[in-house]
Design an enzyme around this catalytic site. Structure first.
Site, PDB file in Angstrom:
ATOM      1  N   LYS A  94       2.110 -21.067   0.257  1.00 19.66           N
ATOM      2  CA  LYS A  94       2.848 -21.988   1.257  1.00 19.66           C
ATOM      3  C   LYS A  94       1.893 -22.675   2.240  1.00 19.66           C
ATOM      4  O   LYS A  94       1.118 -21.965   3.225  1.00 19.66           O
ATOM      5  CB  LYS A  94       3.854 -21.201   2.004  1.00 19.66           C
ATOM      6  CG  LYS A  94       4.576 -21.949   2.730  1.00 19.66           C
ATOM      7  CD  LYS A  94       5.909 -21.052   3.696  1.00 19.66           C
ATOM      8  CE  LYS A  94       6.393 -21.638   4.951  1.00 19.66           C
ATOM      9  NZ  LYS A  94       7.170 -20.679   5.663  1.00 19.66           N
ATOM     10  N   LYS A 118      16.663 -26.577  10.893  1.00 21.23           N
ATOM     11  CA  LYS A 118      17.655 -25.439  10.390  1.00 21.23           C
ATOM     12  C   LYS A 118      18.363 -24.592  11.274  1.00 21.23           C
ATOM     13  O   LYS A 118      17.648 -23.943  12.245  1.00 21.23           O
ATOM     14  CB  LYS A 118      16.907 -24.542   9.271  1.00 21.23           C
ATOM     15  CG  LYS A 118      16.674 -25.056   8.198  1.00 21.23           C
ATOM     16  CD  LYS A 118      15.734 -24.325   7.233  1.00 21.23           C
ATOM     17  CE  LYS A 118      14.277 -24.565   7.702  1.00 21.23           C
ATOM     18  NZ  LYS A 118      13.593 -25.280   6.737  1.00 21.23           N
ATOM     19  N   VAL A 132       6.317 -29.207   5.769  1.00 23.38           N
ATOM     20  CA  VAL A 132       6.480 -30.596   6.470  1.00 23.38           C
ATOM     21  C   VAL A 132       5.065 -30.896   6.913  1.00 23.38           C
ATOM     22  O   VAL A 132       4.439 -32.028   6.823  1.00 23.38           O
ATOM     23  CB  VAL A 132       7.509 -30.446   7.429  1.00 23.38           C
ATOM     24  CG1 VAL A 132       7.395 -31.654   8.327  1.00 23.38           C
ATOM     25  CG2 VAL A 132       8.696 -30.254   6.986  1.00 23.38           C
ATOM     26  N   ASP A 188       6.989 -16.959  17.473  1.00 26.20           N
ATOM     27  CA  ASP A 188       7.155 -17.878  16.034  1.00 26.20           C
ATOM     28  C   ASP A 188       7.652 -19.257  16.362  1.00 26.20           C
ATOM     29  O   ASP A 188       8.900 -19.588  16.514  1.00 26.20           O
ATOM     30  CB  ASP A 188       7.897 -17.087  15.086  1.00 26.20           C
ATOM     31  CG  ASP A 188       8.086 -17.461  13.641  1.00 26.20           C
ATOM     32  OD1 ASP A 188       7.514 -18.731  13.557  1.00 26.20           O
ATOM     33  OD2 ASP A 188       8.580 -16.862  12.947  1.00 26.20           O
ATOM     34  N   GLU A 208       7.966 -33.145   0.351  1.00 18.21           N
ATOM     35  CA  GLU A 208       7.252 -32.032   0.454  1.00 18.21           C
ATOM     36  C   GLU A 208       7.607 -31.078  -0.804  1.00 18.21           C
ATOM     37  O   GLU A 208       8.590 -31.224  -1.705  1.00 18.21           O
ATOM     38  CB  GLU A 208       7.627 -31.154   1.622  1.00 18.21           C
ATOM     39  CG  GLU A 208       9.057 -30.939   1.606  1.00 18.21           C
ATOM     40  CD  GLU A 208       9.477 -29.504   2.355  1.00 18.21           C
ATOM     41  OE1 GLU A 208       8.645 -28.578   2.108  1.00 18.21           O
ATOM     42  OE2 GLU A 208      10.359 -29.765   3.294  1.00 18.21           O
ATOM     43  N   SER A 227       7.139 -23.117  14.550  1.00 11.15           N
ATOM     44  CA  SER A 227       6.596 -23.589  13.361  1.00 11.15           C
ATOM     45  C   SER A 227       5.257 -24.560  13.621  1.00 11.15           C
ATOM     46  O   SER A 227       5.407 -25.390  14.570  1.00 11.15           O
ATOM     47  CB  SER A 227       7.464 -24.301  12.608  1.00 11.15           C
ATOM     48  OG  SER A 227       7.087 -25.037  11.288  1.00 11.15           O
ATOM     49  N   ALA A 228       4.418 -24.684  12.859  1.00 10.00           N
ATOM     50  CA  ALA A 228       3.393 -25.499  12.907  1.00 10.00           C
ATOM     51  C   ALA A 228       3.923 -26.948  12.753  1.00 10.00           C
ATOM     52  O   ALA A 228       3.049 -27.955  13.130  1.00 10.00           O
ATOM     53  CB  ALA A 228       2.211 -25.360  11.908  1.00 10.00           C
ATOM     54  N   ASP A 229       5.248 -27.183  12.062  1.00  6.94           N
ATOM     55  CA  ASP A 229       5.605 -28.472  12.098  1.00  6.94           C
ATOM     56  C   ASP A 229       5.803 -29.318  13.165  1.00  6.94           C
ATOM     57  O   ASP A 229       5.649 -30.593  13.187  1.00  6.94           O
ATOM     58  CB  ASP A 229       6.749 -28.474  11.156  1.00  6.94           C
ATOM     59  CG  ASP A 229       7.092 -28.066   9.906  1.00  6.94           C
ATOM     60  OD1 ASP A 229       5.789 -27.768   9.299  1.00  6.94           O
ATOM     61  OD2 ASP A 229       8.196 -27.551   9.560  1.00  6.94           O
TER      62      ASP A 229
HETATM   63  N1  PSU Z   1      13.654 -27.242   4.739  1.00  8.26           N
HETATM   64  C1  PSU Z   1      14.409 -26.965   3.697  1.00  8.26           C
HETATM   65  N2  PSU Z   1      13.764 -25.977   3.062  1.00  8.26           N
HETATM   66  C2  PSU Z   1      12.483 -25.306   3.360  1.00  8.26           C
HETATM   67  C3  PSU Z   1      11.710 -25.961   4.238  1.00  8.26           C
HETATM   68  C4  PSU Z   1      12.433 -26.929   4.861  1.00  8.26           C
HETATM   69  O1  PSU Z   1      15.359 -27.416   3.429  1.00  8.26           O
HETATM   70  O2  PSU Z   1      11.979 -24.648   2.437  1.00  8.26           O
HETATM   71  C5  PSU Z   1      10.220 -25.264   4.652  1.00  8.26           C
HETATM   72  C6  PSU Z   1       9.631 -26.805   4.870  1.00  8.26           C
HETATM   73  O3  PSU Z   1       8.408 -26.684   4.060  1.00  8.26           O
HETATM   74  C7  PSU Z   1       9.089 -26.606   6.493  1.00  8.26           C
HETATM   75  C8  PSU Z   1       8.930 -24.983   6.304  1.00  8.26           C
HETATM   76  O4  PSU Z   1       7.895 -27.061   6.691  1.00  8.26           O
HETATM   77  O5  PSU Z   1      10.230 -24.486   5.524  1.00  8.26           O
HETATM   78  C9  PSU Z   1       9.017 -24.343   7.692  1.00  8.26           C
HETATM   79  O6  PSU Z   1       8.261 -23.044   7.484  1.00  8.26           O
HETATM   80  P1  PSU Z   1       7.968 -22.202   8.644  1.00  8.26           P
HETATM   81  O7  PSU Z   1       9.077 -22.031   9.588  1.00  8.26           O
HETATM   82  O8  PSU Z   1       7.271 -20.931   8.177  1.00  8.26           O
HETATM   83  O9  PSU Z   1       6.880 -23.227   9.488  1.00  8.26           O
HETATM   84 MN    MN Z   2       6.587 -19.418  11.736  1.00  5.02          MN
END
Ligand code: PSU
Ligand code: MN
Length: 309
Positions: A95, A168, A115, A147, A34, A149-151
């Site tokens: 993003k 994380k 992701v 909140d 990614e 994530s769409a992941d």
């Molecule tokens: N893992 C990391 N660093 C990052 C991310 C993941 O070590 O920056 C990113 C990935 O691209 C993941 C995104 O899909 O953070 C998730 O963002 P959000 O929580 O807004 O969906």
């Molecule tokens: Mn989010």
């Protein structure tokens, strides 16, 4: 079929790098990578070093790396050295998640894939394995903020095996595991009985599933396809013990970053980048060293899985 595909790529403005195209034709192993981790997850210039090292790691492990991003409207599967450097230095890259990918291409803008968007692009190109740092998940306080994530939904939809170091630790891990279970996403902890917590090798939550060999993970991926199951697999690969920051050390810093995010009313797409950058400051850069180590570790395992597919 190949001619049809080529027309489709041209119509879409999708470019597959020559070495990736060759690997696809010869059916040799490929690992997708990614780019949001480059633009939003790490500071310059370590982000570029990481992006290059992770590609080398995949090559040394016997697979072809394909870093994915949208550059001036072109969806690129495999970035040139120039693209990679340009992206790592770009301050205003979008993003891109599922909602944003097509719009960025239509407007000929530059954006880094999360992701979710990387899974979509990898699957579109015919790549089944993807390595990252940590997936997005359910944020703490999601019962109020919603909140999530769409992941997670992407893992339920798109048949790509994603290797990450767990979710994380800034997230709500048990809620993340519950949503993955609801979505029917196998969460396979690699050689571990507990789910890893990104910067730390262990969380206090048991492994939903466990596998010890890349071969088994690849076979499970194939079995899912045979059963026509939609969605991918999440492989949770613990950070090597020598590189981890134990939970007791990092937890207070995460708590502080979360408090600051709430005070500054950080929302939506900005939440994850804000928290990562605050944890970086509060750990005086240790979180970044650990983050790089775990990404490389994931790239090696992903290459092994790709070899077994
Ligand atoms: N893992 C990391 N660093 C990052 C991310 C993941 O070590 O920056 C990113 C990935 O691209 C993941 C995104 O899909 O953070 C998730 O963002 P959000 O929580 O807004 O969906
Ligand atoms: Mn989010």
């Amino acid at each position: 079929r190949r001619i049809l595909l080529r027309e489709r790529y041209e119509m879409l403005n999708c470019q597959i790098a020559p070495n990736v195209a060759e690997a696809l034709t010869k059916k040799t192993p490929i690992v997708a990578l990614e780019s949001t981790i480059i633009t939003h997850g790490m500071p310059w210039p370590q982000n570029l070093d990481m992006a290059k090292s992770v590609e080398s790691c995949v090559r040394e492990a016997g697979a072809t790396p394909a870093t994915i991003a949208v550059i001036d409207g072109v969806l690129k599967i495999g970035l040139s050295a120039t693209d990679l450097t340009h992206l790592a230095q770009t301050k205003n890259a979008a993003k891109l998640s599922r909602a944003d990918l097509a719009l960025c291409m239509a407007q000929k803008k530059t954006g880094a894939t999360t992701v979710a968007a990387t899974m979509i692009a990898a699957n579109f190109a015919g790549i089944s394995v993807f390595a990252t740092g940590g997936i997005g998940g359910v944020h703490r306080g999601a019962e109020n903020s919603f909140d999530i994530s769409a992941d997670l939904r992407e893992l339920a939809l798109t048949p790509v095996t994603v290797v990450a170091a767990g979710a994380k630790a800034i997230l709500d891990i048990p809620k993340t595991l519950e949503v993955l279970e609801t979505y029917g996403v196998p969460v396979i902890c690699y050689r571990s009985d507990v789910f890893p917590a990104f910067w730390s090798a262990r969380s206090s939550y048991p492994a939903p599933l466990r596998m010890d060999e890349a071969k088994e993970i690849a076979l499970a991926h194939k079995m899912r396809a045979e059963l026509s199951l939609s969605g991918g697999q999440l492989v949770a690969n613990p950070i090597p013990l020598g590189d981890q920051i134990p939970q007791s050390e990092i937890d207070p810093m995460i708590a502080q970053a979360l408090t600051e995010a709430a005070q500054q009313k950080i929302t939506a797409k900005a939440v994850t980048p804000f928290l990562l950058s605050r944890v970086f400051d509060l750990t005086q850069g240790r979180s970044l060293t650990a983050n790089i180590a775990l990404v490389l570790n994931n790239a090696r395992l992903a290459a092994q899985i790709a070899q077994n597919l």
